[in-house]
Scaffold this active site. Structure first.
Site, mmCIF file in Angstrom:
data_model
loop_
_atom_site.group_PDB
_atom_site.id
_atom_site.type_symbol
_atom_site.label_atom_id
_atom_site.label_comp_id
_atom_site.label_asym_id
_atom_site.label_seq_id
_atom_site.Cartn_x
_atom_site.Cartn_y
_atom_site.Cartn_z
ATOM 1 N N ASP A 66 0.590 -2.645 -5.464
ATOM 2 C CA ASP A 66 1.738 -3.472 -5.115
ATOM 3 C C ASP A 66 1.755 -4.660 -6.078
ATOM 4 O O ASP A 66 0.874 -4.812 -6.925
ATOM 5 C CB ASP A 66 1.675 -3.906 -3.637
HETATM 6 C C1 BGC Z 1 6.469 -5.465 -1.980
HETATM 7 C C2 BGC Z 1 6.750 -4.023 -2.302
HETATM 8 C C3 BGC Z 1 7.726 -3.912 -3.450
HETATM 9 C C4 BGC Z 1 7.187 -4.695 -4.630
HETATM 10 C C5 BGC Z 1 8.049 -4.594 -5.870
HETATM 11 C C6 BGC Z 1 6.155 -6.285 -3.195
HETATM 12 O O1 BGC Z 1 6.107 -7.631 -2.880
HETATM 13 O O2 BGC Z 1 5.406 -5.527 -1.054
HETATM 14 O O3 BGC Z 1 7.244 -3.377 -1.157
HETATM 15 O O4 BGC Z 1 7.922 -2.569 -3.758
HETATM 16 O O5 BGC Z 1 7.068 -6.052 -4.244
HETATM 17 O O6 BGC Z 1 9.235 -5.235 -5.747
#
Ligand code: BGC
Length: 758
Positions: free
Chosen positions: A284
Site C-alpha cells: 500500500d
Molecule cells: C489506500 C489504498 C489505495 C492507495 C493508493 C492508500 O492510502 O489505503 O486503498 O489503493 O492509497 O491510492
C-alpha cells in the site's frame, strides 16, 4: 554410495526445480526478457510511482518521475491525471528505455470511474451480484477508455467496527456475502480475457485483516487468532484469488506482530503456497517504509524483509529502488528474490497484452463513446435505488404521492459535493444530481420548498479536517436559528417534510474514523424541531457507515438509508421516495444502538453465559448494565413498501452424509400492496463442534421479485462446503452433528428446521 549421495540430491533438487517451474507455466517471452535485464532494470520494475494529480494518501509523493522512467527505474504509475499524460509516460517507457518495457497504469476505481456508483457498503446492500458485477464491468470499460489497466479494487476487508471510516469501502461484516461480492467484482473487472481492451487487472486489498484494526482507528494494529482469521476474515480475499484476481495489495496493519507488507507467513506461506496465488503483490502507499515506524528496522532492512516475505512491488516509497542492490551485494537478498518479483510484474504486463501493444489502453476514440454514457448512468441510478435500505416507514408514509406539497430540507438536500461518497477520486462532483434536482425531475407536479435547515455540523475545526478534498462541510454565514426557522416555515406550508441529513462524504473513508457515530447535534436539533411541527417527517439518511440513531428511530419519523448514492443520487432517491422503485436493500453491517456495543455483528457466539432471550438484565450473564445486547438493526435488515410472509420451511433430507448437498425451500408470499423484491436469507447454526460456533451464520441468499399477492417457493442449496469451517488445526472440515437452519428476511429469521450430518 557416500560419494554419489550429493550428486543424487542435486539431481533430485534440479528435477524439483524444473517441476516447480513447469507447474508455474513460465511465459517464454517474459523469461527471454528477464535474461536480458540487468539487476537495476529488474529492480526498476518493482517500483510504482505516482506523479501527482491524484490523491496522495501519505506524506511522500514521487519526484522526478520522468527521469526515473527514462532510467528504467519504474514499473508502473498510478494516479496519473489524464490519458494524454499516460501516453507521454508510455512513450518514454517504450521509446526511450533500453528494453522498452511498457508501464502499468493503476488507479483507485472503487465504485465507478466517471460514472460513480453508490459507495461499496451501499452497493453491497443490494445483495444483487449481477448488478454489482455490471458496475465493475462499467468501471473497467470507462477506466480503460482513459488508459488505466490496473484497478486497486476490490476492497474486501471484513469490517465490524463502524467507527472505522473505511467500512464505507467494503461489503460489510460477513465473509459469505463478502466472498460472493469479491467474486462478482473481480470477474467484472477482469472479464474472460485480460487482453480485451475493456478489462483491467483487479487488485484485491488490503491483505490482510485491515478491517479489524483496534478501536476502529485507521492504520492501527490487528491481533487475531488464526481460527477467527480463517473462518471470518480471510474468505473474501481467498474468493477473489480463486476468481483469478491478478494482484494483491498489502495492508498497513501488522498481523501477528509483523506488518502485512513484510509478513512472510501472509504473503508466501498462505497466499502463494496454500492458496496458489500466482499474480503479483504490491504494497500500500508507502507501507513498506512504514515498517520502519512499526519498529522493524531501517529502510534497507525492511525492504529486504519485505522482498523476502513475498512483496513484489513497492508503492511510492522507493525502498526497493534505493536499497535492494546494496542488500544484494551484502547477501541480504538473492538475485533470484529480485528476479522472481520482477517476473511476476512482467507476467502481469504480459497478461494485459502490453508487450504486443503498449498502447492497447490508450485509444483517443474511446473516452467520448464509453465514459459517462446514458446507459452507464442508468445503471448507476438502478444500482443506487437497489442499495437504499428502508429502516422505518412510520404510518406507511412512503412512498409519497408525486403531486404533494413537500418541504425538502436538510444540509444534504442540495449538496452536490456530497453525493459521490468517499474514494471517488476519478468522479467529478459536477456530474452529480442533487436530491433537490432529482425531486424536480421525478415529481415535476410536486410543490417543493427547499431550505437548508442546518449545517452538517457547526464545528469549524472539524469541518477543516473533513474538507481535505473540497468543500464537503460548508458552514453558512446565516445563524443556526435563521436556518432552522426557514426550514420550519417550509414545513408549515407543506404536507410532508423530507429531511436529507447525515454525514458529509469525507466523514467516512480513509483516515476518517469517528468515536461518535451519531448524527451531528446541529442536525439532531433540526430533526426534532421538524417533528414538533406535527407534519409527517421522512429522513433520507446519508452516511458511509452504520450510524447509532436510537433517538431518531424513536421519533415518529420514516427513515430511508441512502449511503452516498453516487452520480445519480437525486434521481435515485426520488425514484424510491415517490415509489418508482420499491426499496429492497438489506443491511450488510449491523447497526448498533451505541458505540459501546461495538463490535456487534450477527455471527456472534453464544458464550458460556448467554443473556436471556428476553434481554432482561441478569447478574452474572453476558450482558450490559446499561444497554441491551441486540443491535438497533440486525444484519440483513431492510423493509419494503410491501410485506412478505415466510411459511412452510422444508429441508429435502433429515440426514446427510459428508459431501452431500441439502436443499432448503420456503414459501414466500407478497402480502402487501406493492410489487417488490425480497432478499431471502438462510442462516446456519452448527450446534456442536470442536471450536465454539457462531449462533448463526449467513450461508445462502436469493433475491426474489414477487408481484403483489404472488407467492413462490424459493429453494436455496447448501453445498457441502457450506457446512465446513476451519478447525484448530486450520483444516477445513464439516463435523458430524445437528445443523439448525433459519430462513427469513434478516438475521433474526425465526423459521427453523434442522438436519443431521452423519
Ligand atoms: C489506500 C489504498 C489505495 C492507495 C493508493 C492508500 O492510502 O489505503 O486503498 O489503493 O492509497 O491510492
Amino acid at each position: 554410495m557416500n560419494v554419489l549421495k550429493p550428486i543424487l540430491v542435486a539431481f533430485v533438487l534440479s528435477l524439483t526445480t524444473i517441476g516447480i517451474a513447469q507447474s508455474k507455466k513460465q511465459i517464454p517471452e517474459v523469461e527471454a526478457l528477464l535474461k536480458k535485464m540487468t539487476i537495476d532494470e529488474k529492480i526498476g520494475q518493482l517500483n510504482l510511482l505516482t506523479p501527482g494529480g491524484g490523491v496522495a494518501t501519505g506524506s511522500v509523493v514521487s519526484e522526478n518521475v520522468e527521469a526515473k522512467i527514462k532510467a528504467g527505474n519504474v514499473g508502473g504509475l498510478f494516479g496519473v491525471a489524464s490519458p494524454s499524460k499516460m501516453k507521454i509516460a508510455q512513450d518514454i517507457a517504450v521509446k526511450q528505455t533500453r528494453l522498452q518495457i511498457p508501464l502499468l497504469f493503476g488507479s483507485d476505481i472503487i465504485h465507478g470511474y466517471k460514472t460513480t456508483f453508490p459507495i461499496p457498503l451501499g452497493l453491497s446492500s443490494s445483495w444483487d451480484m449481477d448488478l454489482i458485477k455490471s458496475t465493475a464491468q462499467i468501471a473497467a470499460k470507462e477506466a480503460t477508455a482513459d488508459g488505466i489497466n490496473w484497478n486497486f479494487s476490490p476492497m474486501v476487508d471484513i469490517a465490524r467496527d463502524p467507527r472505522w471510516g473505511r467500512i464505507a469501502e467494503g461489503a460489510g461484516e460477513d465473509a459469505y456475502l463478502g466472498s460472493a461480492i469479491a467474486r462478482a467484482m473481480v470477474t467484472g473487472y477482469q472479464g474472460d480475457n485480460l487482453t480485451d481492451a475493456n478489462t483491467m487487472l483487479a487488485c484485491v486489498k488490503h491483505f490482510a485483516l485491515y478491517g479489524a484494526i483496534e478501536g476502529g482507528r485507521d492504520y492501527n494494529s490487528v491481533d487475531m487468532s488464526r481460527v477467527k482469521m480463517f473462518n471470518q476474515y480471510l474468505p473474501p480475499y481467498k474468493a477473489a484469488i480463486d476468481a483469478g484476481a491478478a494482484s494483491v495489495m498489502t495492508s498497513f496493519n501488522d498481523v501477528d506482530g509483523v506488518p502485512a507488507t513484510g509478513n512472510k507467513w501472509l504473503l508466501t506461506d498462505l497466499l502463494r503456497d496454500r492458496w496458489g496465488f500466482e499474480g503479483f503483490v504490491v504494497s500500500d502507499y508507502t507501507s513498506l517504509n512504514e515498517m520502519i515506524a512499526h519498529g522493524l528496522g531501517d529502510l534497507q532492512a525492511v525492504s529486504a524483509l519485505a522482498l523476502k516475505a513475498g512483496l513484489d512491488m513497492d508503492m511510492v516509497g522507493e525502498g526497493f529502488l534505493s536499497t535492494l542492490k546494496k542488500s544484494l551485494s551484502e547477501g541480504k537478498v538473492t538475485e533470484a528474490d529480485i528476479t522472481n518479483a520482477c517476473r511476476r510484474v512482467l507476467e502481469a504486463k504480459h497478461k494485459l497484452g502490453l508487450f504486443d501493444n503498449p498502447y492497447r489502453y490508450i485509444d483517443n476514440s474511446r473516452p467520448a463513446k464509453d465514459i459517462l454514457t446514458k446507459e452507464n448512468r442508468d445503471v448507476a441510478r438502478q444500482a443506487a435505488t437497489h442499495s437504499f435500505v428502508l429502516l422505518k416507514n412510520e404510518n406507511n408514509v412512503l412512498p409519497l404521492k408525486k403531486a404533494t406539497k413537500i418541504a425538502l430540507v436538510g444540509p444534504l438536500a442540495d449538496s452536490r459535493n456530497n453525493m459521490l461518497g468517499t474514494w471517488a477520486p476519478t468522479g467529478d462532483v459536477k456530474n452529480a444530481i442533487t436530491i433537490l434536482e432529482g425531486f424536480k425531475n421525478v415529481a415535476p407536479d410536486a410543490t417543493i420548498t427547499y431550505a437548508k435547515g442546518s449545517n452538517i455540523l457547526n464545528d469549524a475545526e472539524m469541518a477543516k479536517k473533513i474538507n481535505v478534498f473540497g468543500p464537503r462541510v460548508e458552514i453558512s454565514k446565516e445563524s443556526s436559528e435563521a436556518l432552522l426557522n426557514e426550514a420550519l416555515a417550509a414545513a408549515k406550508k407543506s404536507d410532508v417534510v423530507v429531511a436529507v441529513v447525515g454525514e458529509a462524504t469525507e466523514m467516512s473513508g480513509e483516515a476518517a474514523s469517528r468515536t461518535d457515530i451519531t448524527i451531528p447535534d446541529t442536525q439532531k436539533k433540526l430533526i426534532k424541531a421538524l417533528v414538533e411541527t406535527g407534519k409527517p417527517v421522512v429522513l433520507v439518511l446519508m452516511s458511509g457507515r452504520p450510524l447509532a440513531i436510537p433517538e431518531e428511530f424513536n421519533l415518529p419519523v420514516s427513515i430511508l438509508q441512502v449511503w452516498h448514492p453516487g452520480v445519480e443520487a437525486g434521481n435515485a432517491v426520488a425514484d424510491v421516495v415517490f415509489g418508482n422503485y420499491n426499496p429492497s436493500g438489506k443491511l450488510t453491517a449491523t447497526w448498533p444502538r451505541s458505540v459501546g456495543q461495538i463490535p456487534v455483528y450477527h455471527s456472534m457466539k453464544n458464550t458460556g453465559r448467554p443473556a436471556p432471550a428476553s434481554e432482561e438484565f441478569q447478574k452474572f450473564k453476558s450482558n450490559y448494565l446499561d444497554e441491551k445486547n441486540s443491535p438497533l438493526f440486525p444484519f440483513g435488515y431492510g423493509l419494503s413498501y410491501t410485506s412478505f410472509e415466510y411459511a412452510d420451511l422444508k429441508i429435502n433430507k433429515d440426514k446427510i452424509s459428508q459431501g452431500e448437498a441439502v436443499e432448503v425451500s420456503v414459501t414466500l408470499k407478497n402480502t402487501g400492496n406493492f410489487d417488490g423484491e425480497e432478499v431471502v436469507q438462510l442462516y446456519l447454526h452448527d450446534v456442536v463442534r470442536s471450536i465454539t460456533p457462531p449462533n448463526r451464520e449467513l450461508k445462502g441468499f436469493k433475491k426474489v421479485f414477487l408481484k403483489k399477492n404472488e407467492s413462490k417457493e424459493v429453494t436455496i442449496t447448501l453445498q457441502p462446503e457450506d457446512l465446513k469451517f476451519y478447525n484448530s488445526d486450520l483444516e477445513f472440515v464439516a463435523e458430524p452433528g445437528t445443523f439448525e437452519v433459519f430462513v427469513g428476511g434478516d438475521s433474526n429469521a425465526s423459521l427453523k428446521k434442522e438436519f443431521i450430518l452423519e
